[in-house]
Design a protein around this motif. Structure first.
Motif, PDB file in Angstrom:
ATOM      1  N   TRP A 205       0.832  -1.206   0.000  1.00 46.24           N
ATOM      2  CA  TRP A 205       0.000   0.000   0.000  1.00 46.24           C
ATOM      3  C   TRP A 205       0.871   1.262   0.000  1.00 46.24           C
ATOM      4  CZ3 TRP A 205      -3.789  -1.584   4.503  1.00 46.24           C
ATOM      5  CH2 TRP A 205      -4.639  -2.601   4.047  1.00 46.24           C
TER       6      TRP A 205
ATOM      7  N   ARG B  58       3.811   1.624  -1.320  1.00 51.66           N
ATOM      8  CA  ARG B  58       4.335   1.791  -2.684  1.00 51.66           C
ATOM      9  C   ARG B  58       3.237   2.361  -3.596  1.00 51.66           C
ATOM     10  NH1 ARG B  58       3.690   0.344  -7.233  1.00 51.66           N
ATOM     11  NH2 ARG B  58       2.024  -1.099  -6.698  1.00 51.66           N
ATOM     12  N   GLU B  59       2.049   1.808  -3.413  1.00 51.03           N
ATOM     13  CA  GLU B  59       0.886   2.228  -4.197  1.00 51.03           C
ATOM     14  C   GLU B  59       0.543   3.695  -3.908  1.00 51.03           C
ATOM     15  OE1 GLU B  59      -2.636  -0.756  -4.900  1.00 51.03           O
ATOM     16  OE2 GLU B  59      -3.116   0.486  -3.170  1.00 51.03           O
ATOM     17  N   ASP B  60       0.561   4.077  -2.644  1.00 51.28           N
ATOM     18  CA  ASP B  60       0.241   5.458  -2.256  1.00 51.28           C
ATOM     19  C   ASP B  60       1.186   6.440  -2.945  1.00 51.28           C
ATOM     20  OD1 ASP B  60      -1.874   4.748  -0.648  1.00 51.28           O
ATOM     21  OD2 ASP B  60      -0.720   4.765   1.215  1.00 51.28           O
TER      22      ASP B  60
ATOM     23  N   GLU C 184       2.878   5.981  -5.765  1.00 47.75           N
ATOM     24  CA  GLU C 184       2.551   6.007  -7.214  1.00 47.75           C
ATOM     25  C   GLU C 184       1.319   6.880  -7.467  1.00 47.75           C
ATOM     26  OE1 GLU C 184       1.397   2.194  -8.885  1.00 47.75           O
ATOM     27  OE2 GLU C 184       0.648   3.161 -10.695  1.00 47.75           O
ATOM     28  N   PHE C 185       0.288   6.686  -6.656  1.00 50.89           N
ATOM     29  CA  PHE C 185      -0.972   7.412  -6.866  1.00 50.89           C
ATOM     30  C   PHE C 185      -0.779   8.913  -6.621  1.00 50.89           C
ATOM     31  CE2 PHE C 185      -3.970   3.606  -5.752  1.00 50.89           C
ATOM     32  CZ  PHE C 185      -3.362   2.859  -6.741  1.00 50.89           C
TER      33      PHE C 185
ATOM     34  N   LEU D 118       0.870  10.522  -9.555  1.00 51.99           N
ATOM     35  CA  LEU D 118      -0.079  10.669 -10.675  1.00 51.99           C
ATOM     36  C   LEU D 118      -0.996  11.873 -10.442  1.00 51.99           C
ATOM     37  CD1 LEU D 118      -1.060   6.922 -11.250  1.00 51.99           C
ATOM     38  CD2 LEU D 118       0.047   8.412 -12.916  1.00 51.99           C
TER      39      LEU D 118
ATOM     40  N   GLY E  80      -5.353  11.502  -1.501  1.00 53.26           N
ATOM     41  CA  GLY E  80      -6.278  10.723  -2.323  1.00 53.26           C
ATOM     42  C   GLY E  80      -7.606  10.478  -1.643  1.00 53.26           C
ATOM     43  N   ASP E  81      -7.850  11.153  -0.538  1.00 54.21           N
ATOM     44  CA  ASP E  81      -9.065  10.919   0.254  1.00 54.21           C
ATOM     45  C   ASP E  81     -10.143  11.932  -0.147  1.00 54.21           C
ATOM     46  OD1 ASP E  81     -11.037  10.705   2.232  1.00 54.21           O
ATOM     47  OD2 ASP E  81      -9.568  10.093   3.749  1.00 54.21           O
ATOM     48  N   ARG E  82     -11.119  11.472  -0.958  1.00 50.60           N
ATOM     49  CA  ARG E  82     -12.156  12.376  -1.466  1.00 50.60           C
ATOM     50  C   ARG E  82     -13.060  12.891  -0.349  1.00 50.60           C
ATOM     51  NH1 ARG E  82     -14.535  10.427  -7.385  1.00 50.60           N
ATOM     52  NH2 ARG E  82     -13.705   8.356  -7.099  1.00 50.60           N
TER      53      ARG E  82
ATOM     54  N   VAL F 227      -6.497  13.686 -11.352  1.00 58.06           N
ATOM     55  CA  VAL F 227      -7.050  12.346 -11.566  1.00 58.06           C
ATOM     56  C   VAL F 227      -7.370  11.669 -10.241  1.00 58.06           C
ATOM     57  CG1 VAL F 227      -5.910  11.940 -13.795  1.00 58.06           C
ATOM     58  CG2 VAL F 227      -4.772  11.227 -11.663  1.00 58.06           C
ATOM     59  N   CYS F 228      -8.357  10.805 -10.302  1.00 56.98           N
ATOM     60  CA  CYS F 228      -8.643   9.879  -9.194  1.00 56.98           C
ATOM     61  C   CYS F 228      -7.950   8.582  -9.581  1.00 56.98           C
ATOM     62  CB  CYS F 228     -10.154   9.703  -9.089  1.00 56.98           C
ATOM     63  SG  CYS F 228     -10.637   8.429  -7.949  1.00 56.98           S
ATOM     64  N   VAL F 229      -7.344   7.898  -8.607  1.00 60.51           N
ATOM     65  CA  VAL F 229      -6.604   6.674  -8.919  1.00 60.51           C
ATOM     66  C   VAL F 229      -7.067   5.535  -8.021  1.00 60.51           C
ATOM     67  CG1 VAL F 229      -4.308   5.734  -9.412  1.00 60.51           C
ATOM     68  CG2 VAL F 229      -4.587   8.202  -9.187  1.00 60.51           C
ATOM     69  N   THR F 230      -7.369   4.402  -8.631  1.00 58.77           N
ATOM     70  CA  THR F 230      -7.620   3.197  -7.819  1.00 58.77           C
ATOM     71  C   THR F 230      -6.854   2.035  -8.447  1.00 58.77           C
ATOM     72  OG1 THR F 230      -9.672   2.783  -9.056  1.00 58.77           O
ATOM     73  CG2 THR F 230      -9.876   3.777  -6.878  1.00 58.77           C
TER      74      THR F 230
ATOM     75  N   SER G  50     -10.312   7.039   3.568  1.00 60.74           N
ATOM     76  CA  SER G  50     -11.674   7.234   3.038  1.00 60.74           C
ATOM     77  C   SER G  50     -12.721   6.250   3.551  1.00 60.74           C
ATOM     78  CB  SER G  50     -11.680   7.129   1.512  1.00 60.74           C
ATOM     79  OG  SER G  50     -10.789   8.023   0.953  1.00 60.74           O
TER      80      SER G  50
ATOM     81  N   GLU H 132     -15.078   2.735  -5.969  1.00 58.54           N
ATOM     82  CA  GLU H 132     -13.786   3.344  -6.299  1.00 58.54           C
ATOM     83  C   GLU H 132     -13.143   3.855  -5.013  1.00 58.54           C
ATOM     84  OE1 GLU H 132     -12.487   2.972  -9.054  1.00 58.54           O
ATOM     85  OE2 GLU H 132     -14.068   2.788 -10.550  1.00 58.54           O
TER      86      GLU H 132
ATOM     87  N   LEU I 292     -10.676   3.547  -2.250  1.00 58.90           N
ATOM     88  CA  LEU I 292      -9.427   2.820  -2.009  1.00 58.90           C
ATOM     89  C   LEU I 292      -9.432   2.141  -0.638  1.00 58.90           C
ATOM     90  CD1 LEU I 292      -6.669   2.218  -3.295  1.00 58.90           C
ATOM     91  CD2 LEU I 292      -5.804   4.263  -2.157  1.00 58.90           C
TER      92      LEU I 292
ATOM     93  N   ARG J  19      -9.061  -1.844   0.144  1.00 54.93           N
ATOM     94  CA  ARG J  19      -8.010  -2.378   1.023  1.00 54.93           C
ATOM     95  C   ARG J  19      -8.597  -3.279   2.109  1.00 54.93           C
ATOM     96  NH1 ARG J  19      -3.647   2.667   1.240  1.00 54.93           N
ATOM     97  NH2 ARG J  19      -2.893   2.255  -0.868  1.00 54.93           N
TER      98      ARG J  19
ATOM     99  N   LYS K 299     -11.638  11.360 -15.799  1.00 52.85           N
ATOM    100  CA  LYS K 299     -10.451  11.795 -15.048  1.00 52.85           C
ATOM    101  C   LYS K 299     -10.134  10.792 -13.942  1.00 52.85           C
ATOM    102  CE  LYS K 299      -9.011  15.755 -16.737  1.00 52.85           C
ATOM    103  NZ  LYS K 299      -7.656  15.828 -17.265  1.00 52.85           N
ATOM    104  N   HIS K 300     -10.236   9.533 -14.291  1.00 51.45           N
ATOM    105  CA  HIS K 300      -9.966   8.457 -13.346  1.00 51.45           C
ATOM    106  C   HIS K 300      -8.973   7.503 -14.008  1.00 51.45           C
ATOM    107  CE1 HIS K 300     -11.580   5.747 -10.002  1.00 51.45           C
ATOM    108  NE2 HIS K 300     -10.589   5.099 -10.561  1.00 51.45           N
ATOM    109  N   VAL K 301      -7.890   7.207 -13.315  1.00 54.04           N
ATOM    110  CA  VAL K 301      -6.907   6.272 -13.868  1.00 54.04           C
ATOM    111  C   VAL K 301      -6.701   5.117 -12.883  1.00 54.04           C
ATOM    112  CG1 VAL K 301      -5.740   8.082 -15.202  1.00 54.04           C
ATOM    113  CG2 VAL K 301      -4.943   7.550 -12.894  1.00 54.04           C
ATOM    114  N   PHE K 302      -5.987   4.104 -13.344  1.00 53.01           N
ATOM    115  CA  PHE K 302      -5.837   2.894 -12.530  1.00 53.01           C
ATOM    116  C   PHE K 302      -4.364   2.600 -12.266  1.00 53.01           C
ATOM    117  CE2 PHE K 302      -9.718   2.616 -15.038  1.00 53.01           C
ATOM    118  CZ  PHE K 302     -10.641   2.538 -14.013  1.00 53.01           C
ATOM    119  N   SER K 303      -4.117   1.885 -11.181  1.00 47.83           N
ATOM    120  CA  SER K 303      -2.737   1.602 -10.783  1.00 47.83           C
ATOM    121  C   SER K 303      -2.051   0.745 -11.841  1.00 47.83           C
ATOM    122  CB  SER K 303      -2.709   0.890  -9.427  1.00 47.83           C
ATOM    123  OG  SER K 303      -2.935  -0.487  -9.583  1.00 47.83           O
TER     124      SER K 303
ATOM    125  N   ARG L  96      -2.606  -3.036 -11.289  1.00 45.03           N
ATOM    126  CA  ARG L  96      -3.936  -3.541 -11.646  1.00 45.03           C
ATOM    127  C   ARG L  96      -4.146  -3.510 -13.160  1.00 45.03           C
ATOM    128  NH1 ARG L  96      -7.749  -0.485  -9.586  1.00 45.03           N
ATOM    129  NH2 ARG L  96      -9.283  -2.098  -9.910  1.00 45.03           N
TER     130      ARG L  96
END
Lengths: 82, 183
Positions: free
Chosen positions: A15, A17-19, A21-22, A25, A53-55, A79-82, B85, B107, B109, B113, B162-166, B169
């Motif tokens: 997570w 590492r992912e955080d 990256e996100f 972006l 990244g917390d909407r 961008v939103c990233v998941t 979130s 969506e 996160l 998790r 405006k949404h992208v993916f890891s 994934r």
């Protein structure tokens, strides 16, 4: 009260590492000129969103609903990233 | 197929040019009234209204027993700083998915998790738009002849929402689609 259910350390490392990256972006996609021109509360909310990244958190900081904040996010190009 | 949807998914998906395909994938999609209350953008309200009118989107009858499950789940995971979130409406959706066996469309996160490690909730199938696009291909609702064409479909979604993916994934889903195309 129920006990905490904790994620395993290897998952937490993934997570982290992912955080990173996100976050990168979101930073790269942002229209910084647009964000700098916003009133302070909206600007702070978008900065918080870009970093976390917390909407939900960002919407609360902006004093907006989730849907309203998302309109702002799109206008700012973030961008939103998941 | 039965689904349950949270606000983040609905808000993003409602901007997608092929949004109507969601109703072809699911016979019914459950929604909590607190999720509907979060929608503000015209596109999200319009999309949800049309799904409700067609009987695809259905209000879930929330119960006291489910409220207790929500409180238990919140106490177990909501204060963990590594899980972002985790707000009430999205956890309610996770509880509904757990109780009904519906596929969770999210969506969020933090919710994604929780599903990765929670002993009870890891049984929930959670899809983001990426997995929905993948399923649309498998069911012939979106036709692609190559992995590159599938990537173009994903690009359309990213452009509209405006949404992208890891990267991980994306790699996993493209590998699955490539294997499916080569079957």
């Amino acid at each position: 009260m129920a006990g905490k259910v904790r994620p395993p350390p290897e998952l937490v490392r993934e997570w982290e590492r992912e955080d990173e990256e996100f976050r990168e972006l979101r930073r790269r996609s942002a229209d910084w000129k647009f964000i700098e021109g916003l009133e302070p509360r909206a600007r702070l909310a978008l900065l918080a969103y870009i970093e976390t990244g917390d909407r939900y958190l960002a919407a609360k900081l902006a004093g907006l609903t989730l849907g309203e904040f998302d309109e702002l996010r799109v206008k700012a190009g973030v961008v939103c990233v998941t | 197929m039965l689904g349950v949807v949270d606000a983040c998914f609905l808000i993003d998906w409602s901007r997608y040019r092929r949004r109507e395909l969601l109703a072809s994938l699911f016979e019914a999609i459950l929604v909590h009234e607190e999720v509907l209350a979060q929608l503000r953008s015209p596109s999200a309200i319009d999309f949800a209204s049309r799904l409700l009118a067609r009987g695809v989107l259905r209000l879930y009858p929330w119960s006291t027993a489910e409220e207790e499950l929500y409180i238990q789940l919140r106490d177990e995971v909501a204060l963990d700083p590594r899980i972002p979130s985790l707000e009430r409406p999205d956890l309610l959706c996770l509880v509904i998915a757990h109780r009904t066996g519906a596929t969770l469309l999210t969506e969020n996160l933090g919710v994604l998790r929780v599903v990765q490690f929670h002993p009870a909730y890891s049984r929930v199938t959670a899809w983001t738009a990426l997995e929905v696009l993948e399923q649309l291909v498998y069911r012939g609702l979106v036709e692609v002849g190559s992995a590159e064409e599938f990537l173009n479909i994903i690009s359309e979604y990213c452009e509209d929402t405006k949404h992208v993916f890891s990267s991980k994934r994306m790699k996993d889903v493209v590998e699955r689609v490539r294997a499916w195309l080569g079957r």
